[in-house]
Write a protein that holds these residues in place. Structure first.
Motif, mmCIF file in Angstrom:
data_model
loop_
_atom_site.group_PDB
_atom_site.id
_atom_site.type_symbol
_atom_site.label_atom_id
_atom_site.label_comp_id
_atom_site.label_asym_id
_atom_site.label_seq_id
_atom_site.Cartn_x
_atom_site.Cartn_y
_atom_site.Cartn_z
ATOM 1 N N THR A 83 1.223 -1.186 -0.143
ATOM 2 C CA THR A 83 0.311 0.210 0.271
ATOM 3 C C THR A 83 0.844 1.302 0.189
ATOM 4 N N SER A 84 0.346 2.522 -0.151
ATOM 5 C CA SER A 84 1.144 3.608 -0.495
ATOM 6 C C SER A 84 1.723 4.056 1.182
ATOM 7 N N THR A 85 0.903 3.160 2.580
ATOM 8 C CA THR A 85 1.808 3.325 3.562
ATOM 9 C C THR A 85 3.283 2.461 4.074
ATOM 10 N N GLY A 86 2.895 1.125 2.667
ATOM 11 C CA GLY A 86 4.164 -0.136 2.679
ATOM 12 C C GLY A 86 3.198 -1.468 3.301
ATOM 13 N N LEU A 87 2.295 -1.397 3.873
ATOM 14 C CA LEU A 87 1.124 -2.754 3.622
ATOM 15 C C LEU A 87 0.611 -3.800 3.164
ATOM 16 N N ASP A 88 0.899 -5.079 3.415
ATOM 17 C CA ASP A 88 0.767 -5.812 2.332
ATOM 18 C C ASP A 88 -0.934 -6.141 2.336
ATOM 19 N N LEU A 89 -1.527 -6.099 3.035
ATOM 20 C CA LEU A 89 -2.781 -6.273 3.662
ATOM 21 C C LEU A 89 -3.947 -4.837 4.119
ATOM 22 N N VAL A 90 -4.702 -4.857 3.220
ATOM 23 C CA VAL A 90 -5.905 -3.828 3.765
ATOM 24 C C VAL A 90 -7.015 -4.516 4.387
ATOM 25 N N TYR A 91 -7.810 -4.139 5.543
ATOM 26 C CA TYR A 91 -9.294 -4.470 6.012
ATOM 27 C C TYR A 91 -10.214 -3.163 5.939
ATOM 28 N N ASP A 92 -11.022 -4.055 5.230
ATOM 29 C CA ASP A 92 -12.018 -3.699 5.234
ATOM 30 C C ASP A 92 -13.448 -3.031 6.270
ATOM 31 N N LYS A 93 -14.513 -2.435 5.744
ATOM 32 C CA LYS A 93 -15.009 -2.046 7.518
ATOM 33 C C LYS A 93 -16.054 -3.591 7.861
ATOM 34 N N ASP A 94 -16.018 -4.725 6.871
ATOM 35 C CA ASP A 94 -16.363 -5.758 7.677
ATOM 36 C C ASP A 94 -14.938 -6.229 7.852
ATOM 37 N N ASP A 95 -13.682 -6.077 8.265
ATOM 38 C CA ASP A 95 -12.448 -6.832 8.972
ATOM 39 C C ASP A 95 -11.980 -7.638 7.971
ATOM 40 N N PHE A 96 -12.482 -7.705 6.732
ATOM 41 C CA PHE A 96 -12.005 -8.824 5.835
ATOM 42 C C PHE A 96 -10.877 -7.892 5.626
ATOM 43 N N PRO A 97 -9.243 -8.984 5.431
ATOM 44 C CA PRO A 97 -7.903 -8.581 4.593
ATOM 45 C C PRO A 97 -7.818 -8.798 2.882
ATOM 46 N N TRP A 98 -8.135 -7.671 2.218
ATOM 47 C CA TRP A 98 -7.824 -7.955 1.199
ATOM 48 C C TRP A 98 -5.872 -7.377 0.394
ATOM 49 N N ARG A 99 -5.469 -8.422 -0.307
ATOM 50 C CA ARG A 99 -4.488 -7.474 -1.058
ATOM 51 C C ARG A 99 -4.552 -8.138 -2.416
ATOM 52 N N ILE A 100 -3.282 -7.275 -3.153
ATOM 53 C CA ILE A 100 -3.382 -7.366 -4.365
ATOM 54 C C ILE A 100 -1.894 -7.762 -5.141
ATOM 55 N N PHE A 101 -1.569 -8.661 -6.070
ATOM 56 C CA PHE A 101 -0.491 -9.107 -6.482
ATOM 57 C C PHE A 101 -0.829 -8.601 -8.425
ATOM 58 N N PRO A 102 0.509 -8.767 -8.194
ATOM 59 C CA PRO A 102 0.426 -8.338 -10.198
ATOM 60 C C PRO A 102 0.036 -9.135 -10.737
ATOM 61 N N TYR A 103 -1.306 -9.104 -12.544
ATOM 62 C CA TYR A 103 -1.202 -10.167 -13.297
ATOM 63 C C TYR A 103 0.088 -10.458 -14.289
ATOM 64 N N ILE A 104 0.440 -11.240 -14.514
ATOM 65 C CA ILE A 104 1.114 -12.044 -15.743
ATOM 66 C C ILE A 104 1.327 -11.757 -16.450
ATOM 67 N N GLU A 105 0.990 -10.933 -17.248
ATOM 68 C CA GLU A 105 0.657 -11.012 -18.515
ATOM 69 C C GLU A 105 1.022 -12.224 -19.336
ATOM 70 N N GLY A 106 0.646 -12.312 -20.339
ATOM 71 C CA GLY A 106 1.097 -13.596 -21.227
ATOM 72 C C GLY A 106 0.691 -14.973 -20.349
ATOM 73 N N SER A 107 0.069 -15.465 -18.990
ATOM 74 C CA SER A 107 0.025 -16.425 -18.449
ATOM 75 C C SER A 107 -1.478 -16.724 -18.341
ATOM 76 N N HIS A 108 -1.681 -17.675 -17.947
ATOM 77 C CA HIS A 108 -3.248 -18.689 -17.714
ATOM 78 C C HIS A 108 -3.078 -19.652 -16.942
ATOM 79 N N THR A 109 -4.182 -20.450 -16.635
ATOM 80 C CA THR A 109 -4.529 -21.202 -15.778
ATOM 81 C C THR A 109 -5.427 -21.995 -16.502
ATOM 82 N N VAL A 110 -5.091 -23.381 -15.832
ATOM 83 C CA VAL A 110 -6.254 -23.833 -15.882
ATOM 84 C C VAL A 110 -6.599 -25.268 -14.826
ATOM 85 N N ASP A 111 -7.461 -25.331 -15.381
ATOM 86 C CA ASP A 111 -8.897 -26.160 -14.376
ATOM 87 C C ASP A 111 -8.529 -27.245 -13.845
ATOM 88 N N GLU A 112 -8.234 -28.086 -14.859
ATOM 89 C CA GLU A 112 -8.071 -29.853 -15.118
ATOM 90 C C GLU A 112 -7.391 -29.609 -16.071
#
Length: 346
Positions: A83-112
């Motif tokens: 975050t702008s203050t150097g944190l890994d996690l941000v908590y919402d009003k319901d106290d759930f933690p959120w985080r953000i990862f960079p999206y790797i361009e040219g990538s994909h996942t498979v489920d099976e």
């Protein structure tokens, strides 16, 4: 949830208006979104009921990232944005933690798993992560979920569900309850193996499904391992076993037509070969002798956990229908029968 996402993004100096937000529905635990824009990101709300100390996840990520950056600078380890203050996690009003990862361009996942090459490369990627972290002291890493893959503990939970679960559901699930009890010999073997000291504590991923690796677009090349919430001390049979459990069948654990379930031998062989291409040199002789136990053990455990959750009223796994955990449990016990028959243990 858009207003919450707007506030979360603001903590990372990101403007929600600059992104198209798309829910990613794979996974049973966290809520995950793709933010598509000039730069793209993965936004995730952590399930605080499952991960009661999300700051420990950040602690383990930090230890792994620091070690890998110092010793394997070319290794792609996907860590969170600050975050702008150097944190890994941000908590919402319901106290759930959120985080953000960079999206790797040219990538994909498979489920099976579609072919043996995918299985080999994914298994090698999970193995490489454990091998690279093998010099680390596992006791420096936090245990994110206590007894996560401990088969003794999970059987005690099942027994507790038999005593305290929903009576009507116990009637519906009677045949699966009997199967679960029939396979108790796997618990006994796990207990003896653990007590023997033959299994070494290592840093393991602990959730080695195929959709937890990123493939390069248009190929079977693995770019990196993702979903590192359960990166913590564990035994190698957890990672190898969960790959067998989730890779070998041509259908997923959600499939309700159990006649479609079988063991694809070429995929199973590719898993072992891929994993050992990285881990053979760090596993002990005693560990190598119990490779065949990994798949049945983890398949049994997850089937039992689905059944336990069903009996207790679906309090852990996300469901979209009342009998979904029951179907998942039956699916896994069917796969277990195939694995044990193939291994001449049933």
């Amino acid at each position: 949830m858009k207003d919450q996402i707007k506030d979360i993004l603001a903590s990372f100096d990101l403007d929600v208006a600059q992104f198209r937000i798309e829910r990613i529905n794979s996974g049973h635990i966290n809520y995950t979104y793709k933010l598509s824009g000039r730069s793209s990101f993965i936004l995730q709300r952590i399930n605080k009921s499952v991960f009661t100390k999300p700051e420990w996840i950040a602690h383990n990520h930090g230890l792994a990232q620091t070690y890998l950056k110092e010793n394997f600078p070319d290794y792609l380890f996907l860590d969170t944005l600050k975050t702008s203050t150097g944190l890994d996690l941000v908590y919402d009003k319901d106290d759930f933690p959120w985080r953000i990862f960079p999206y790797i361009e040219g990538s994909h996942t498979v489920d099976e798993v579609g072919n043996a090459a995918q299985a080999f490369n994914a298994a090698a990627a999970f193995g490489a992560l454990s091998k690279k972290l093998s010099p680390c002291d596992p006791h420096q890493f936090k245990v994110i979920i206590s007894n996560f893959h401990d088969l003794d503990f999970r059987y005690h939970q099942f027994e507790d569900a038999l005593a305290k679960g929903i009576a009507a559901r116990k009637v519906v699930a009677a045949s699966l309850i009997s199967k679960c009890q029939e396979y108790h010999f796997l618990v006994e073997r796990y207990s003896k193996l653990k007590a023997s000291g033959k299994l070494r504590l290592r840093i393991t991923h602990n959730d080695t499904k195929i959709n937890n690796v990123l493939f390069a677009s248009g190929s079977n090349e693995v770019l990196c391992v993702i979903d590192l919430d359960t990166l913590m001390p564990g035994y190698f049979i957890y990672d190898l076993g969960d790959m067998v459990r989730t890779f070998v069948s041509p259908v997923s654990e959600e499939e309700s037509d159990f006649t479609k379930i079988r063991v694809r031998e070429e995929v199973k062989q590719a898993i072992e070969e891929g994993y050992l291409s990285e881990m053979r040199q760090v596993l002990t002789k005693e560990e190598l002798e119990v490779l065949s136990f990994a798949g049945p053990m983890m398949t049994y455990m997850i089937g039992m956990r689905f059944l336990t959750d069903y009996l207790m009223g679906d309090t852990y796994y996300q469901i979209s229908s009342p009998d979904q955990n029951l179907i998942r449990a039956g699916n896994q016990f069917c796969l277990l029968e195939h694995l044990l028959t193939q291994a001449h243990q049933y």
